[in-house]
Design a protein around this motif. Structure first.
Motif, PDB file in Angstrom:
ATOM      1  N   ASP A  81     100.002  95.353  52.385  1.00  0.00           N
ATOM      2  CA  ASP A  81     101.110  94.930  51.359  1.00  0.00           C
ATOM      3  C   ASP A  81     101.848  95.905  50.383  1.00  0.00           C
ATOM      4  O   ASP A  81     103.383  95.301  50.152  1.00  0.00           O
ATOM      5  N   GLN A  82     100.996  97.376  50.415  1.00  0.00           N
ATOM      6  CA  GLN A  82     101.641  97.933  49.586  1.00  0.00           C
ATOM      7  C   GLN A  82     102.280  99.313  50.052  1.00  0.00           C
ATOM      8  O   GLN A  82     102.722  99.808  49.809  1.00  0.00           O
ATOM      9  N   LEU A  83     101.795  99.996  51.441  1.00  0.00           N
ATOM     10  CA  LEU A  83     102.015 100.975  52.297  1.00  0.00           C
ATOM     11  C   LEU A  83     103.762 100.546  52.650  1.00  0.00           C
ATOM     12  O   LEU A  83     104.377  99.388  53.017  1.00  0.00           O
ATOM     13  N   LEU A  84     105.265 100.796  52.228  1.00  0.00           N
ATOM     14  CA  LEU A  84     105.915 101.219  52.991  1.00  0.00           C
ATOM     15  C   LEU A  84     106.713 101.847  53.680  1.00  0.00           C
ATOM     16  O   LEU A  84     105.731 103.033  54.390  1.00  0.00           O
ATOM     17  N   ALA A  85     107.890 101.401  54.743  1.00  0.00           N
ATOM     18  CA  ALA A  85     108.516 102.148  55.712  1.00  0.00           C
ATOM     19  C   ALA A  85     108.157 103.700  55.254  1.00  0.00           C
ATOM     20  O   ALA A  85     108.651 103.960  54.484  1.00  0.00           O
ATOM     21  N   GLY A  86     108.358 104.109  56.369  1.00  0.00           N
ATOM     22  CA  GLY A  86     108.305 105.875  55.919  1.00  0.00           C
ATOM     23  C   GLY A  86     107.520 106.634  54.998  1.00  0.00           C
ATOM     24  O   GLY A  86     107.398 107.778  54.898  1.00  0.00           O
ATOM     25  N   GLN A  87     106.647 105.982  54.148  1.00  0.00           N
ATOM     26  CA  GLN A  87     106.166 106.590  53.789  1.00  0.00           C
ATOM     27  C   GLN A  87     104.977 106.975  54.545  1.00  0.00           C
ATOM     28  O   GLN A  87     104.308 106.921  54.850  1.00  0.00           O
ATOM     29  N   ASN A  88     104.380 108.338  53.879  1.00  0.00           N
ATOM     30  CA  ASN A  88     103.184 109.500  53.970  1.00  0.00           C
ATOM     31  C   ASN A  88     102.089 108.652  53.350  1.00  0.00           C
ATOM     32  O   ASN A  88     101.213 108.605  52.789  1.00  0.00           O
ATOM     33  N   TRP A  89     101.732 107.563  55.033  1.00  0.00           N
ATOM     34  CA  TRP A  89     100.507 106.787  54.377  1.00  0.00           C
ATOM     35  C   TRP A  89      99.082 107.646  54.027  1.00  0.00           C
ATOM     36  O   TRP A  89      98.256 106.979  53.303  1.00  0.00           O
TER      37      TRP A  89
END
Length: 185
Positions: A81-89
């Motif tokens: 629910d929190q991670l965004l596309a392109g984010q350094n997960w």
């Protein structure tokens, strides 16, 4: 222009347009409605921040737990629910663990048998817990179903069973999270 100056400019522009700006896990800036132009108020997050660690095979139960903790007044963090596309997960997950009041490790036969991200998150949380006062109570294991809790955790930390009485287990967990969060500075 520095990154900080750019962020401040974006924040100021949003507030001037009447928008609120939430800083994940910390609080929110809101435009003040007192007739003074460019005035705002900051409201710190007061609900306990909770990181939910689980394996993909237990996602449905993890979402159910996330919803139950939100209903109990907590702010759960679930990667889906929190991670965004392109984010350094990997970095986003470490940051979410760092700012959380509690780390809920969801155990099941599947989580114990699987290598991967759950194990990595658990190890990182245990490292974070080592830097806290001994009675801080950061790592909170829960069992979705009957399975052993790793000895290295169970020897030091009490766990909560979410079976056979889900609601009772969630109430117990939420009470423990609120108690821990109230003691954090």
């Amino acid at each position: 222009m520095t990154d900080a100056a750019a962020i401040l400019r974006i924040l100021r522009r949003a507030l001037e347009r009447g928008h609120s700006v939430e800083i994940d896990g910390l609080g929110a800036f809101h435009p003040a409605h007192n007739g003074i132009a460019r005035d705002y108020k900051y409201v710190p997050e007061s609900r306990p921040q909770v990181f939910i660690a689980y394996v993909e095979e237990d996602l449905e139960k993890a979402r159910k737990l996330c919803n139950a903790l939100a209903a109990a007044g907590c702010t759960p963090w679930l990667d889906k629910d929190q991670l965004l596309a392109g984010q350094n997960w990997p970095r986003a997950i470490e940051r979410a663990i760092d700012i959380s009041d509690a780390f809920v490790a969801c155990f099941s036969p599947r989580s114990l048998a699987k290598r991967g991200q759950f194990q990595s998150e658990l190890r990182y949380a245990l490292d974070c817990a080592r830097r806290m006062p001994l009675e801080a109570g950061f790592v909170m294991p829960v069992r979705f179903e009957k399975c052993p809790v790793p000895v290295s955790i169970a020897k030091d930390v009490q766990y909560v069973d979410l079976f056979p009485h889900w609601d009772r287990g969630v109430r117990h967990l939420a009470r423990a999270i609120r108690k821990v969060a109230s003691k954090r500075v």
